[in-house]
Design an enzyme around this catalytic site. Structure first.
Site, mmCIF file in Angstrom:
data_model
loop_
_atom_site.group_PDB
_atom_site.id
_atom_site.type_symbol
_atom_site.label_atom_id
_atom_site.label_comp_id
_atom_site.label_asym_id
_atom_site.label_seq_id
_atom_site.Cartn_x
_atom_site.Cartn_y
_atom_site.Cartn_z
ATOM 1 C CB SER A 192 -2.302 -5.052 -0.950
ATOM 2 O OG SER A 192 -3.527 -4.478 -0.564
ATOM 3 C CG ASN A 193 -7.109 -6.242 -3.183
ATOM 4 O OD1 ASN A 193 -7.767 -5.211 -3.215
ATOM 5 N ND2 ASN A 193 -7.205 -7.098 -2.178
ATOM 6 C CB ALA A 194 -6.207 -2.559 -7.685
#
Ligand code: CTP
Length: 204
Positions: free
Chosen positions: A21-23
Site C-alpha cells: 500500500s502507500n501512505a
C-alpha cells in the site's frame, strides 16, 4: 451536479494477511467530497482504507484494491458530471497473491508485480462532452513538466500538482492547478478544506 471523488490508498494483497500500500491519508479527497456536498451537489466518494469519518450527505463506497476501485469508478462514471481522482491508486499489484498465509523460509523472497489498470487513463478514453476529469500528480521533481504530461496523456481537464516534499498525511497542502488550456492557479499553502474550496471554485 453529480460529483465523483476517489480518495485514499489502495491495498494490493500479498497473502490473506499482508498487502502492499502507500501512505495516502485520504484527507484531500475527503475534504473535496465534503465541500462538494456542502454546495448541495450529489457526491459519491469511492474510498480506499482510511481512518476518516464519512462527510455529511456523501454516499461512500469502500474499496480495497486498485481493481475494486476501477470497477466502482467505472460503474459510477457514466452518470457523473465530474470525476476527481484524488486516490493514490497502486500502479502495481502482486502478480500471484497466495491464497494461504506465506510461511517464512531461509533466504530471499521475490515478489513479482504487474501493472494495475490506470483508472484515470481509462475514464479519459470514456469521457463524454460535458464531463470534467480532474487528476492529481504528486511528484518529487520537475513538478509542472510531469503534471502537464499526465494531463495530456490521460485526457484530463485539470490536474492538481503537488510536491511530495510537502509530506503525506498533513493537514495543509499547496497545489498548482493546471487546466487543459495551460492556465495555472496556485492554491495554498492552506488547510486542505480551504484548498478544496479553491479547487471547486476553479473547476466547477
Ligand atoms: N491513477 C489512476 N489509476 C492508477 C494510478 C493512478 O487513476 N492505476 C490516478 C491517480 O488517482 C492520480 C493520477 O492518476 O489522479 C496520478 O497519476 P500517476 O500516473 O499514477 O502518477 P504516479 O503514480 O506518480 O506515476 P508515475 O510513475 O507515472 O509518475
Amino acid at each position: 451536479m453529480k460529483i465523483l471523488v476517489s480518495a485514499g490508498p489502495t491495498r494490493e494483497k500479498i497473502d490473506p494477511v499482508r498487502f502492499l500500500s502507500n501512505a495516502s491519508s485520504g484527507k484531500m479527497g475527503y475534504a473535496i467530497a465534503a465541500e462538494a456536498a456542502r454546495r448541495n451537489h450529489e457526491v459519491v466518494l469511492i474510498s480506499g482504507p482510511v481512518a476518516l469519518p464519512t462527510p455529511e450527505k456523501v454516499r461512500r463506497i469502500d474499496v480495497g484494491s486498485a481493481a475494486e476501485m476501477f470497477a466502482a469508478v467505472a460503474a459510477e462514471f457514466p452518470s457523473c458530471d465530474c470525476l476527481i481522482m484524488a486516490a493514490a491508486v497502486a500502479d502495481y499489484r502482486v502478480a500471484m497473491p497466495s491464497a494461504e498465509k506465506l510461511k517464512k523460509l531461509p533466504g530471499e523472497l521475490v515478489l513479482k508485480l504487474e501493472r494495475t489498470t490506470d483508472i484515470l487513463f481509462e475514464m479519459g478514453k470514456r469521457k463524454k462532452a460535458g464531463q470534467t476529469l480532474v487528476g492529481f500528480a504528486a511528484e518529487s521533481a520537475d513538478l509542472l513538466h510531469y503534471a502537464q504530461e499526465k494531463l495530456a496523456r490521460k485526457n484530463l481537464d485539470w490536474i492538481a500538482a503537488n510536491l511530495l516534499s510537502d509530506g503525506f498525511g498533513t493537514d495543509d497542502n499547496r497545489i498548482v492547478l493546471i487546466s487543459r488550456d495551460g492556465s495555472q492557479v496556485k492554491l495554498g499553502p492552506a488547510p486542505k478544506a480551504e484548498i478544496a474550496r479553491q479547487m471547486l471554485d476553479a473547476i466547477l
